[in-house]
Design a protein around this motif. Structure first.
Motif, mmCIF file in Angstrom:
data_model
loop_
_atom_site.group_PDB
_atom_site.id
_atom_site.type_symbol
_atom_site.label_atom_id
_atom_site.label_comp_id
_atom_site.label_asym_id
_atom_site.label_seq_id
_atom_site.Cartn_x
_atom_site.Cartn_y
_atom_site.Cartn_z
ATOM 1 N N LEU A 184 0.352 -1.355 0.121
ATOM 2 C CA LEU A 184 -0.832 0.311 -0.246
ATOM 3 C C LEU A 184 0.777 1.399 -0.314
ATOM 4 N N TYR A 185 1.623 1.396 0.661
ATOM 5 C CA TYR A 185 3.211 2.250 1.113
ATOM 6 C C TYR A 185 3.695 2.538 -1.095
ATOM 7 N N ASP A 186 4.082 1.511 -1.212
ATOM 8 C CA ASP A 186 4.357 1.495 -2.318
ATOM 9 C C ASP A 186 3.773 2.752 -3.505
ATOM 10 N N LEU A 187 2.136 1.593 -3.718
ATOM 11 C CA LEU A 187 1.243 2.036 -4.530
ATOM 12 C C LEU A 187 0.288 4.057 -4.286
ATOM 13 N N ARG A 188 0.177 3.621 -2.971
ATOM 14 C CA ARG A 188 -1.196 4.886 -2.749
ATOM 15 C C ARG A 188 0.204 6.613 -2.239
ATOM 16 N N VAL A 189 1.308 5.587 -1.790
ATOM 17 C CA VAL A 189 1.664 6.916 -1.300
ATOM 18 C C VAL A 189 2.950 8.021 -2.091
ATOM 19 N N SER A 190 2.847 9.224 -2.237
ATOM 20 C CA SER A 190 3.328 9.576 -3.457
ATOM 21 C C SER A 190 4.714 9.584 -2.705
ATOM 22 N N GLU A 191 5.450 9.914 -3.360
ATOM 23 C CA GLU A 191 6.875 10.316 -3.754
ATOM 24 C C GLU A 191 7.255 11.270 -2.517
ATOM 25 N N ARG A 192 6.508 12.525 -3.070
ATOM 26 C CA ARG A 192 6.907 13.692 -2.749
ATOM 27 C C ARG A 192 6.322 13.188 -0.713
ATOM 28 N N GLN A 193 5.143 12.906 -0.688
ATOM 29 C CA GLN A 193 4.911 12.396 0.953
ATOM 30 C C GLN A 193 6.408 11.183 1.373
ATOM 31 N N LYS A 194 6.128 9.906 0.625
ATOM 32 C CA LYS A 194 7.668 9.894 1.168
ATOM 33 C C LYS A 194 8.850 10.669 1.377
ATOM 34 N N GLU A 195 9.289 11.521 0.604
ATOM 35 C CA GLU A 195 10.232 12.431 0.852
ATOM 36 C C GLU A 195 10.341 13.603 2.372
ATOM 37 N N LYS A 196 8.737 13.656 2.684
ATOM 38 C CA LYS A 196 8.386 14.158 3.665
ATOM 39 C C LYS A 196 8.536 13.553 4.631
ATOM 40 N N ILE A 197 8.095 12.071 4.700
ATOM 41 C CA ILE A 197 8.046 11.649 5.862
ATOM 42 C C ILE A 197 9.616 10.884 5.964
ATOM 43 N N ARG A 198 10.874 11.020 5.589
ATOM 44 C CA ARG A 198 12.021 10.578 5.453
ATOM 45 C C ARG A 198 12.486 12.040 6.407
ATOM 46 N N ARG A 199 12.552 12.900 5.371
ATOM 47 C CA ARG A 199 13.209 14.319 5.879
ATOM 48 C C ARG A 199 12.929 14.560 7.818
ATOM 49 N N ASN A 200 11.169 13.716 7.645
ATOM 50 C CA ASN A 200 10.924 14.302 8.834
ATOM 51 C C ASN A 200 11.666 13.788 10.196
ATOM 52 N N ALA A 201 12.022 12.111 10.149
ATOM 53 C CA ALA A 201 12.416 11.597 10.714
ATOM 54 C C ALA A 201 13.779 11.584 11.314
ATOM 55 N N ARG A 202 14.769 12.584 10.322
ATOM 56 C CA ARG A 202 15.887 12.979 10.138
ATOM 57 C C ARG A 202 15.864 14.426 11.226
ATOM 58 N N ILE A 203 14.972 14.971 10.917
ATOM 59 C CA ILE A 203 14.638 16.107 11.829
ATOM 60 C C ILE A 203 14.212 15.475 12.876
ATOM 61 N N ILE A 204 13.410 15.349 13.279
ATOM 62 C CA ILE A 204 13.314 14.326 14.595
ATOM 63 C C ILE A 204 14.550 13.976 15.452
ATOM 64 N N ASP A 205 15.431 13.182 14.662
ATOM 65 C CA ASP A 205 16.612 12.272 15.763
ATOM 66 C C ASP A 205 17.480 13.040 15.614
ATOM 67 N N ARG A 206 17.664 14.630 14.435
ATOM 68 C CA ARG A 206 18.599 15.667 15.017
ATOM 69 C C ARG A 206 18.319 15.724 16.414
ATOM 70 N N LEU A 207 17.241 16.564 16.446
ATOM 71 C CA LEU A 207 16.816 17.334 17.913
ATOM 72 C C LEU A 207 16.723 16.482 18.861
ATOM 73 N N SER A 208 15.962 15.123 19.335
ATOM 74 C CA SER A 208 16.280 14.361 19.879
ATOM 75 C C SER A 208 16.918 12.981 20.199
ATOM 76 N N GLY A 209 17.812 12.435 19.473
ATOM 77 C CA GLY A 209 18.471 11.757 19.373
ATOM 78 C C GLY A 209 19.268 11.546 19.805
ATOM 79 N N SER A 210 20.249 12.783 20.217
ATOM 80 C CA SER A 210 21.301 13.091 21.848
ATOM 81 C C SER A 210 20.949 12.172 23.264
ATOM 82 N N PHE A 211 19.575 12.447 22.909
ATOM 83 C CA PHE A 211 19.229 12.631 24.977
ATOM 84 C C PHE A 211 17.894 11.710 24.869
ATOM 85 N N MET A 212 17.701 11.002 23.404
ATOM 86 C CA MET A 212 16.778 9.795 23.694
ATOM 87 C C MET A 212 16.891 8.420 22.989
#
Length: 269
Positions: free
Chosen positions: A153-181
């Motif tokens: 479903l993720y491959d078929l129904r989710v746009s590449e733009r949405q996928k990149e947004k999810i990946r980018r948000n995950a990287r940002i959250i990791d940079r902001l909180s990864g050092s103390f969580m």
């Protein structure tokens, strides 16, 4: 007699509608951090579809026998086998000249959903207990759902733009909180989750896939609802004590909507 039949059918429809609503709602909320919701949703959805199928069998018999219902053994022989019920539904639809507005959804993903729900109803619901007892029964419903339903479903129904947004948000959250969580979880695929980025990425995927999970499951439910409503209408047209047969569409309104409406409306209860 009439009130007894009407009440039994109406109460069964109301119960079936409720458990399907609970299952679809839980399915949208399930993720690696709330694994129990997968089992509760699979239980409710498979049970609800089974009961829809058996209601259709009862009405088909009622129509063909001019107003009587079968003995318990007639329905019991189907057990919890959703596959058998689905095969029977084709015969029932053909026998009664039922036409469908939407038809049965038969994409590969729909077929995998039905296989998973059928396996769950027949025994996969005890998967965790079987592991403890060292049974050879080794199916993992959550992992199967992840690989055969969510990922496609993720491959078929989710746009590449949405996928990149999810990946980018995950990287940002990791940079902001990864050092103390710290994260220690297990994914639906049984892989270890030990980074904030991985956890955030998986959470983002689950969130965006949720509405498509619901859509594909409701499309399957909609097929059974269409069949049930049609059979009830046929019974009333034949004047088979028409006051005994409820208008089932009143119990399953949301499951008769179009795909576009299903994607935008709130199915949660």
């Amino acid at each position: 007699m009439g009130n007894k039949v009407f009440t039994a059918l109406a109460e069964e429809a109301a119960f079936t509608s409720n458990i399907l609503g609970e299952g679809v709602t839980q399915l949208a909320k399930a993720n690696y951090a709330m694994r129990g919701l997968y089992f509760s949703s699979f239980s409710s959805i498979s049970l609800g579809i089974e009961r829809l199928g058996k209601l259709c069998i009862l009405l088909d018999y009622y129509i063909s026998s001019d107003g009587s219902f079968p003995k318990e053994e007639y329905v019991r022989k189907f057990g919890h086998d959703l596959g058998k019920l689905y095969e029977m539904s084709h015969n029932i639809a053909k026998r009664n000249d039922v036409t469908f507005k939407h038809g049965y959804p038969d994409s590969d993903i729909h077929m995998e959903i039905m296989k998973l729900l059928t396996g769950f109803a027949r025994g996969d619901r005890y998967a965790n207990l079987n592991k403890l007892m060292e049974e050879s029964y080794g199916r993992d419903p959550i992992s199967e759902w992840h690989h055969k339903v969510d990922e496609p479903l993720y491959d078929l129904r989710v746009s590449e733009r949405q996928k990149e947004k999810i990946r980018r948000n995950a990287r940002i959250i990791d940079r902001l909180s990864g050092s103390f969580m710290m994260v220690r979880h297990t994914g639906e695929d049984r892989a270890e989750i030990n980074s904030i980025e991985d956890a955030s990425f998986r959470a983002g995927k689950s969130e965006v896939v949720a509405k498509y999970r619901q859509l594909y499951v409701v499309q399957i439910i909609r097929y059974w609802v269409e069949l049930l409503v049609s059979l009830a209408g046929i019974a009333r047209e034949k004047n088979l004590d028409e006051l005994y047969i409820p208008y089932f569409e009143e119990f399953f309104v949301i499951y008769r909507a179009s795909d576009a409406d299903l994607l935008t409306m709130n199915i949660h209860r």
